[in-house]
Design an enzyme around this catalytic site. Structure first.
Site, PDB file in Angstrom:
ATOM      1  N   GLU A   1     -22.127 -72.290 -15.316  1.00 14.96           N
ATOM      2  CA  GLU A   1     -22.760 -71.046 -14.855  1.00 14.96           C
ATOM      3  C   GLU A   1     -22.512 -69.916 -15.854  1.00 14.96           C
ATOM      4  OE1 GLU A   1     -24.872 -70.555 -12.189  1.00 14.96           O
ATOM      5  OE2 GLU A   1     -24.828 -72.742 -12.163  1.00 14.96           O
TER       6      GLU A   1
ATOM      7  N   HIS B   1     -24.425 -70.302  -5.696  1.00 15.70           N
ATOM      8  CA  HIS B   1     -24.783 -71.188  -6.799  1.00 15.70           C
ATOM      9  C   HIS B   1     -24.591 -70.430  -8.111  1.00 15.70           C
ATOM     10  CE1 HIS B   1     -27.863 -74.295  -8.577  1.00 15.70           C
ATOM     11  NE2 HIS B   1     -26.834 -74.086  -9.339  1.00 15.70           N
TER      12      HIS B   1
ATOM     13  N   HIS C   1     -25.836 -68.721 -17.747  1.00 15.58           N
ATOM     14  CA  HIS C   1     -26.343 -67.494 -17.128  1.00 15.58           C
ATOM     15  C   HIS C   1     -25.470 -66.269 -17.407  1.00 15.58           C
ATOM     16  CE1 HIS C   1     -29.036 -70.186 -14.971  1.00 15.58           C
ATOM     17  NE2 HIS C   1     -27.992 -70.877 -14.563  1.00 15.58           N
TER      18      HIS C   1
END
Ligand SMILES: *[C@@H]1O[C@H](CO)[C@@H](O)[C@H](O)[C@H]1NC(C)=O
Ligand SMILES: *[C@@H]1O[C@H](CO)[C@@H](O)[C@H](O)[C@H]1NC(C)=O
Ligand SMILES: *[C@@H]1O[C@H](CO)[C@@H](O)[C@H](O)[C@H]1NC(C)=O
Ligand SMILES: *[C@@H]1O[C@H](CO)[C@@H](O)[C@H](O)[C@H]1NC(C)=O
Ligand SMILES: *[C@@H]1O[C@H](CO)[C@@H](O)[C@H](O)[C@H]1NC(C)=O
Ligand SMILES: *[C@@H]1O[C@H](CO)[C@@H](O)[C@H](O)[C@H]1NC(C)=O
Length: 245
Positions: free
Chosen positions: A113, A66, A117
């Site tokens: 992503e 993920h 992050h």
């Protein structure tokens, strides 16, 4: 005597610097992006499909990535735009191990992503480019090798169910740490469904124990697609091989 005085002066300057520094907006802003550990988040594709009205055709039957998430920081640099060309040398691995379970075009997922992050993880030299961030994540995923270890200890997806404690103990015996295991809460008369496993890593990329759930703020603002997952309860747990059980 002289050295003691110097020492005292140094300490005072240190505290002064800290105190004055924390009052400036610049430091306050970087404080906001401070983080302590990384989560290497694996999700179980069948469960991801169940959470999204089964909008998938053939989900992979292995745990996929993920993301790699700093625990307490998000969106650290909005001007560092995603560039999919940076991933071209390992595109096949990206598609196989880090796919968007719900969409055929994976680019949006990877961009999300990175922006949410990756831009924070990039504070570490080992992760300070898009190429490094995605490639390193693939490398840790391979090292952790969750899929083969689960099979080795006999934990397989299927119609049977497990006590959560058995899964935890198996993982502990393999890794000497306890990852966070997240589940989809049970629907009426059913069991919770295992959906996500988060391994905690130090900034030096060694596995560490995760903190207790109550002291962990990150689960409050996770990606939308996982908002229905919560820490599994110590009870019977499905590890589904099919979307319709
Ligand atoms: C944000 O990213 C841009 C583009 O890579 C870079 O030039 C800039 O220095 C970064 N800003 C910070 C605060 O790291
Ligand atoms: C995207 O990355 C490629 C490969 O590293 C590079 O050649 C290209 O200039 C980059 N594009 C932008 C807009 O930064
Ligand atoms: C996937 O989406 C990106 C971003 O919208 C787009 O640039 C790209 O062409 C798409 N790729 C495919 C194979 O459709
Ligand atoms: C994690 O916690 C377990 C149980 O408390 C302990 O046995 C183990 O040594 C810890 N692992 C690490 C890497 O600190
Ligand atoms: C675990 O139990 C708590 C309290 O009953 C509940 O709020 C939570 O949704 C449960 N979590 C799961 C994954 O079932
Ligand atoms: C998550 O939800 C928020 C608000 O509901 C929305 O603005 C945002 O675009 C969503 N993010 C993703 C990745 O879907």
């Amino acid at each position: 005597m002289k050295s003691v005085t110097t020492y005292g002066l140094l300490v005072e300057c240190f505290w002064l610097a800290l105190f004055c520094g924390s009052a400036t907006p610049l430091l306050a802003d970087s404080d906001h992006h401070k983080w302590d550990k990384l989560y290497l988040v694996h999700h179980w594709p069948v469960t991801v499909c169940m959470m999204n009205d089964n909008e998938c055709k053939d989900p992979p039957m292995y745990w996929t990535i993920h993301g790699l998430w700093p625990d307490k920081a998000e969106e650290c640099n909005r001007s560092w735009h995603f560039n999919v060309s940076e991933l071209k040398d390992f595109m096949e691995d990206m598609r196989e191990y880090w796919p968007d379970i719900l969409h055929t075009n994976h680019t949006h997922f990877w961009r999300h992503e990175w922006e949410k992050h990756g831009t924070c993880a990039a504070e570490l030299e080992a992760l300070n480019s898009q190429k490094k961030y995605f490639q390193k994540t693939l490398e840790f995923y391979r090292k952790i090798n969750l899929n083969s270890f689960l099979l080795k200890v006999g934990i397989k997806p299927g119609p049977t169910y497990y006590q959560l404690a058995a899964i935890k103990e198996a993982l502990e015996s393999v890794y000497n740490i306890t990852p966070k295991i997240q589940c989809l809460p049970p629907e009426e008369g059913r069991l919770q469904v295992m959906g996500q496993i988060k391994f905690c890593l130090t900034k030096e990329f060694t596995l560490r124990n995760c903190t207790e759930p109550q002291s962990d703020l990150s689960s409050a603002h996770e990606d939308n697609s996982t908002e229905d997952l919560s820490i599994c309860n110590d009870t019977l747990t499905y590890y589904p091989s099919h979307m319709h059980t």
